[in-house]
Scaffold this active site. Sequence first.
Site, PDB file in Angstrom:
ATOM      1  N   GLN A  51       3.348 -17.511  25.350  1.00  0.00           N
ATOM      2  CA  GLN A  51       2.819 -16.875  26.569  1.00  0.00           C
ATOM      3  C   GLN A  51       2.607 -15.377  26.386  1.00  0.00           C
ATOM      4  O   GLN A  51       1.906 -14.763  27.191  1.00  0.00           O
ATOM      5  CB  GLN A  51       3.765 -17.112  27.755  1.00  0.00           C
ATOM      6  N   HIS A 130      10.033 -27.400  30.855  1.00  0.00           N
ATOM      7  CA  HIS A 130       8.772 -26.656  31.004  1.00  0.00           C
ATOM      8  C   HIS A 130       8.559 -25.712  29.819  1.00  0.00           C
ATOM      9  O   HIS A 130       7.462 -25.648  29.248  1.00  0.00           O
ATOM     10  CB  HIS A 130       8.826 -25.883  32.329  1.00  0.00           C
ATOM     11  N   GLU A 131       9.618 -24.972  29.455  1.00  0.00           N
ATOM     12  CA  GLU A 131       9.473 -23.976  28.381  1.00  0.00           C
ATOM     13  C   GLU A 131       9.304 -24.635  27.020  1.00  0.00           C
ATOM     14  O   GLU A 131       8.512 -24.163  26.194  1.00  0.00           O
ATOM     15  CB  GLU A 131      10.669 -23.012  28.376  1.00  0.00           C
ATOM     16  N   HIS A 134       5.816 -25.605  26.445  1.00  0.00           N
ATOM     17  CA  HIS A 134       4.954 -24.489  26.010  1.00  0.00           C
ATOM     18  C   HIS A 134       4.907 -24.394  24.489  1.00  0.00           C
ATOM     19  O   HIS A 134       3.862 -24.099  23.910  1.00  0.00           O
ATOM     20  CB  HIS A 134       5.495 -23.151  26.533  1.00  0.00           C
TER      21      HIS A 134
HETATM   22 NI    NI Z   1       5.251 -21.691  31.953  1.00  0.00          NI
END
Ligand code: NI
Length: 158
Positions: A51, A130-131, A134
């Site tokens: 991110q 969630h992470e 990623h």
């Molecule tokens: Ni996220």
Amino acid sequence: MALRQIRTIGDDILNKKCKDVKEMTPRIRELISDMFDTLYDSNGVGLAAPQVGILKNIVVIDCGDDPHVLINPKIVETSGEQTGSEGCLSVPGKFGMVTRPNYAKVVFLDENMQPSELEGTELLARCICHEVDHLEGHLYVEKVEGELHDNDELEEEE
Ligand code: NI
């Protein structure tokens, strides 16, 4: 304090798989520190290295209990189910309903490259899943049930 630019949906880097960290270096320590600065500045609960444009298996999480740094994380156990609203700093202004395990256990290396593990339920379990997604190049929008909503719709309802 140094903030990194958060990449947003549509940026190809968010769909790429990350590489394992092999050794701790001053650059990686700085990255982790910047990731926490960026996370807190954005009022988020978790941030993954892609991110901020770095394809390394590093995640920072703070769901209000303690700050966690997960290097090369692997989810080794999940159980149960929870359905709730989820958002992402890379998908600004949006949220959607996502079903995740209600419990997750993750093994990883800590900042000293020592093996460690973390168990979480509810928000922490959601955040871990969630992470880690990623790092595999996946965004929660792929898992949203129904429509993706705008945050201002929520404000109108309240
Ligand atoms: Ni996220």
